[in-house]
Design an enzyme around this catalytic site. Structure first.
Site, PDB file in Angstrom:
ATOM      1  N   SER A 194      -9.044  20.819 -11.876  1.00  0.00           N
ATOM      2  CA  SER A 194     -10.074  20.816 -10.839  1.00  0.00           C
ATOM      3  C   SER A 194     -10.576  22.243 -10.602  1.00  0.00           C
ATOM      4  O   SER A 194     -11.109  22.872 -11.506  1.00  0.00           O
ATOM      5  CB  SER A 194      -9.524  20.155  -9.578  1.00  0.00           C
ATOM      6  OG  SER A 194     -10.543  19.859  -8.666  1.00  0.00           O
ATOM      7  N   ASP A 393     -13.106   9.040 -12.776  1.00  0.00           N
ATOM      8  CA  ASP A 393     -13.049  10.224 -11.911  1.00  0.00           C
ATOM      9  C   ASP A 393     -14.363  10.379 -11.156  1.00  0.00           C
ATOM     10  O   ASP A 393     -15.412  10.608 -11.762  1.00  0.00           O
ATOM     11  CB  ASP A 393     -12.781  11.466 -12.756  1.00  0.00           C
ATOM     12  CG  ASP A 393     -12.321  12.666 -11.937  1.00  0.00           C
ATOM     13  OD1 ASP A 393     -12.697  12.747 -10.758  1.00  0.00           O
ATOM     14  OD2 ASP A 393     -11.600  13.504 -12.494  1.00  0.00           O
ATOM     15  N   HIS A 426      -9.134  11.395 -10.826  1.00  0.00           N
ATOM     16  CA  HIS A 426      -8.884  12.820 -10.635  1.00  0.00           C
ATOM     17  C   HIS A 426      -7.401  13.166 -10.478  1.00  0.00           C
ATOM     18  O   HIS A 426      -6.908  14.135 -11.073  1.00  0.00           O
ATOM     19  CB  HIS A 426      -9.655  13.301  -9.400  1.00  0.00           C
ATOM     20  CG  HIS A 426     -10.009  14.756  -9.423  1.00  0.00           C
ATOM     21  ND1 HIS A 426     -10.905  15.304 -10.319  1.00  0.00           N
ATOM     22  CD2 HIS A 426      -9.579  15.791  -8.658  1.00  0.00           C
ATOM     23  CE1 HIS A 426     -11.019  16.604 -10.102  1.00  0.00           C
ATOM     24  NE2 HIS A 426     -10.216  16.923  -9.097  1.00  0.00           N
TER      25      HIS A 426
END
Length: 451
Positions: A194, A393, A426
């Site tokens: 991320s 995601d 995610h």
């Protein structure tokens, strides 16, 4: 920039971090893979989350060039000694977490499921970073994090929280790379998730760490966010919390604070917003998290960051030089300078330095009226890169990852490896029960190919 035109990553990150607020607890539970929060604060990550399983672990501190003192953890070997050499003969791996969490996030699963211990058991010298502002990196040589003088837009340099991911890329990452290299005298494998991918891409595109970087792994990469979609997007866009916090003087973005709790209660009152399922609504449907993993993840979060960082993340979503209600002439840009783009164009997915939203401030700090753009295509073309992303995601959308890959189209074909996992969202990349089989084994093979 109109709030209704911009889906705020800051808003969404806040919601993710605050999902446990209605349940009334932030402390980590006791149990086989969870620890009392007080014990964690006193004893640190090594003592509470690594050595209890028989692994060696070292606590390190490193100072950045701008005075922040960062905590790092080192797992120098696996559970079975001698599995990959000793001392400086082992290949170091640096692992970087995302926004509103810290290095503890990598260790919430059991030792046979979490990435740092899997790497250590496979012969790597593992280093875990913790960015400035998180609970073990809240020290500075002269600045006090509790003194939040409102200097966000003035950026005078005398405020602990006056930074964004620009500084994480230029100062924090450089400091941790230098520490690992000085300790090991080995080039370093980098793994980011991320925001950890964002600062890695920003840093490497500027040629930083070129002499100490061996390869890079980007999990759920965040570089272009124009297609980020969640079921809470409309409600979050109305709040546009990044701009709200900036102008009301909330310098430390602390989701545990009263302002954040008030924001969450307001958002939860919106028609159609389900505050009992925010994790799925924000990150996408994570396929493979067990209930205890989700509980620990949510209780470990949130960690503080700066409001300036949240605003900067929001700016990454979409930047508009001139209001265009019809979103006409939308283009993708990897490297063009902002001032070279026609005034009427909506730049979709520009990855640039922090925009002070005033030409005179930008001119003061950058020498141009608009912030410079990070040129991802400048990343050394023979750097081995592994990118893994998920079809579910909602933060790292497939279309945005494709834009990143397009920016890497001139990369040496045999040095760029991609993995698409249709069922992953995610959080699956750091917490899924089957992440070892699906992702981590691929990372191990990728690293072995670089030997």
């Amino acid at each position: 920039m109109a709030p209704t035109q911009l889906l705020s990553l800051a808003s969404l990150s806040l919601l993710l971090a605050m999902v446990v607020e209605p349940r009334g607890s932030y402390g980590l539970t006791t149990g086989p893979f969870g620890l009392n929060d007080d014990a964690l604060e006193v004893n640190g990550i090594c003592a509470t989350s690594v050595t209890i399983y028989g692994y060696k672990c070292e606590e390190h501190l490193v100072q950045t060039d701008d005075g922040y003192i960062l905590s790092m953890q080192r797992i120098p070997e696996g559970l079975a000694e001698g599995n990959g050499g000793a001392g400086n003969t082992k290949q170091p791996v640096l692992i970087q977490h995302g926004v509103l969490v810290d290095g503890m996030t990598w260790l919430l699963n059991s030792p046979d499921e979490n990435l740092p211990m899997i790497l250590a058991d496979n012969g790597f010298d593992v280093w875990i970073a913790n960015t400035r502002g998180t609970r073990f990196s809240r020290t500075h040589v002269s600045l006090d994090p509790s003194q939040s003088v409102f200097l966000l837009y003035l950026s005078s340099g005398f405020e602990f929280w006056d930074w964004s991911w620009d500084e994480l890329a230029s100062f924090d990452l450089s400091a941790v790379f230098d520490l690992v290299f000085n300790q090991t005298q080995q080039k370093i494998h980098y793994i980011g998730h991320s925001q950890g991918t964002l600062i890695g891409l920003a840093s490497f595109s500027g040629g930083h760490q070129a002499d100490t970087l061996k390869s890079a792994v980007f999990l759920s990469p965040i570089a272009y966010l124009s297609h980020m979609s969640t079921t809470l997007g409309a409600a979050a866009a109305k709040a546009f919390v990044g701009e709200i916090t900036a102008w009301t003087g909330i310098i430390e973005f602390n989701p545990k604070g009263q302002q954040a709790a008030t924001f969450l209660r307001t958002l939860c009152s919106y028609p159609g917003v389900d505050c009992d399922d925010l994790l799925t609504a924000i990150t996408g449907k994570n396929c493979c998290l067990n209930a205890s993993a989700v509980e620990l993840f949510l209780k470990n979060a949130p960690q503080s960051t700066s409001s300036k960082n949240m605003v900067h993340l929001s700016q990454t979503l979409e930047s508009v030089r001139e209001n265009d209600e019809n979103n006409s002439d939308r283009i993708m840009i990897c490297k063009a300078a902002w001032e070279d783009v026609p005034e009427h164009v909506v730049r979709d997915g520009v990855m640039a330095k922090y925009n002070y939203d005033r030409p005179d401030y930008n001119l003061k700090y950058y020498g141009t009226i608009s912030p410079p753009v990070y040129d991802i295509s400048n990343i050394t073309h023979d750097l081995p890169i592994f990118i893994s992303y998920g079809g579910q995601d909602a933060l790292s959308d497939v279309k945005d990852v494709q834009q990143l890959l397009d920016c890497l189209k001139n990369h040496d074909a045999d040095k760029l490896t991609t993995q698409f996992i249709n069922e992953f969202a995610h959080v699956d990349f750091i917490m899924a029960a089957n992440a070892k089989d699906i992702v981590y084994n691929q990372i191990l093979q990728f690293f072995q190919n670089q030997q």
